[in-house]
Write a protein that holds these residues in place. Structure first.
Motif: not given
Length: 99
Positions: A21-28, A31-34, A36-51
């Motif tokens: 859980s901590i690892l997946f929260d850190v991955i999510g 994206t703050y480290a990137l 402008f690009i980070g918010e677009f990466a969230d689009i890809a990570w959103a369904p993965i994290s939900g699943f």
């Protein structure tokens, strides 16, 4: 003897889920480290994290948590919420199913 083994297995699962859980929260949150690009990466990570969250925590908790995780990653500037860890806390400290 059997009860001790069951407690050990339950404890191992609990610790493993916390670490994941901590690892997946850190991955999510990475994206703050990137800028402008980070918010677009969230689009890809959103369904993965939900699943992943829905598979980690079974039943209603997993389903609701997966939806919340999906939405949290999809909406900008909400990555600060540790959805996986909050789900773990709810599962092991507030849910009546595990008591």
């Amino acid at each position: 003897m059997t009860e001790q083994v069951q407690i050990k297995v339950a404890s191992d699962k609990k610790q493993k889920q916390l670490v994941l859980s901590i690892l997946f929260d850190v991955i999510g949150m990475t994206t703050y480290a990137l800028p402008f690009i980070g918010e677009f990466a969230d689009i890809a990570w959103a369904p993965i994290s939900g699943f992943i969250l829905a598979r980690m925590y079974k039943g209603t908790v997993g389903t609701v948590g997966g939806i919340i995780s999906f939405l949290e990653e999809l909406f900008p500037f909400t990555d600060i919420l540790p959805t996986f860890t909050l789900t773990w806390i709810y599962t092991y400290y507030f849910s009546k199913e595990n008591k």
